[in-house]
Design a protein around this motif. Structure first.
Motif: not given
Length: 328
Positions: A89-107
């Protein structure tokens, strides 16, 4: 939803658990319900007012998370609602929900608990991009890792050993050095009692380190150059020891050495996606097979992020400190 906010910069008490608007996934993004996040030095700097999120990023701290996809924006393929993921993430992890660019997802890697998976995206991306994609560490070479017992350090030791490199570490005290040795570190240097340039020279018969991964910055710049081998590569990823130092260019020329300085958070989406793809290709199989594993010191409730920051700033931890969301 709730998130950790920073109404005013300051100490750990500046972190406030508050109700905030839910994020909405845009084009190319997914919405993740966060199960856990992790604490990084960049979060501390943001809390202190020294490291603002890049434009367009969430204002809340948190550079990585793990959780479940609950919504998918337009243009996203390869992911489904309900998938368990971890994310850079570029930010937002300290939260109950976060929007993430799909290219930054990992299984989530096979055999890894979903909460523990939050310890992986930032350290694997940082280590792989700097040590391997930029500094090109090769089998048989020597890597020096400053802060070997940190989250970055514990991952760097394991990945370097997995590719056949020799690893030297600096850490504070015998307990931390012992943990580094358990992970495979070959050369153990107590920076409180020993000079790493001298100790590394002794251990390598004067050759030095082919690659140095440095979180200290200015304070170590001159000594890092002295510790480099001929054709060595110094990768600076942190500035805990200051931002301005004097560089002996003659010494650098004599060694035909290189100095790079990179950060991850502010990179363009395409660059982050390329790094995440490389991590999935090269690192995820090592984690799935158990050759490399995340090192977690403790898990703290997310609403008590201030305590997690105190732990990180005390440097009493080994590996990662995680924040667990209440809904997990």
């Amino acid at each position: 939803m709730h998130a950790i906010t920073i109404p005013e910069p300051g100490g750990p008490e500046a972190l406030v658990w508050a109700e905030v608007p839910d994020p909405v996934p845009g084009e190319g993004e997914v919405l993740v319900e966060v199960v856990a996040s992790a604490v990084n030095r960049a979060d501390v700097l943001q809390r202190q007012g020294f490291y603002n999120p890049p434009p367009g990023a969430s204002p809340y701290p948190g550079l990585e998370c793990a959780g479940r996809i609950t919504a998918i924006g337009s243009g996203v393929t390869g992911w489904s609602v309900g998938d368990e993921v971890c994310a850079l993430l570029a930010g937002g992890g300290y939260a109950e929900k976060v929007a993430v660019p799909s290219g930054q997802l990992l299984p989530v890697p096979e055999g890894i608990d979903l909460t523990v998976a939050a310890a992986l995206p930032e350290v694997t991306s940082t280590v792989w991009s700097n040590v391997f994609m930029v500094a090109h560490l090769r089998p048989g070479e020597t890597l020096l890792v400053h802060g070997g017992s940190s989250g970055i350090g514990t991952m760097a030791i394991q990945l370097a050993k997995a590719v056949g490199a020799r690893v030297a570490v600096t850490a504070g005290g015998p307990e931390k050095l012992a943990r580094c040795a358990e992970l495979g570190a070959d050369i153990l240097i107590d920076y409180r009692e020993q000079d790493f340039v001298e100790e590394l020279s002794k251990a390598t018969d004067g050759a030095g380190a082919d690659v140095i991964l440095d979180i200290v910055g200015a304070k170590y710049l001159d000594r890092n150059v002295k510790a480099l081998a001929v054709n060595g590569r110094l990768a600076i990823i942190g500035l805990q020891g200051g931002v301005k130092g004097e560089l002996d260019l003659a010494a650098l020329l004599n060694k035909r050495a290189a100095v790079t300085a990179t950060s991850l958070r502010g990179r363009p989406l395409a660059e982050k996606a390329a790094i995440v793809a490389a991590v999935r290709e090269h690192v995820w199989p090592l984690i799935g097979s158990g050759v490399v594993r995340p090192i977690v010191d403790r898990v703290v409730p997310m609403h008590d992020a201030a305590e997690a920051h105190r732990v990180l700033e005390s440097s009493a931890h080994i590996g990662k400190v995680l924040l667990q969301a209440s809904k997990s």
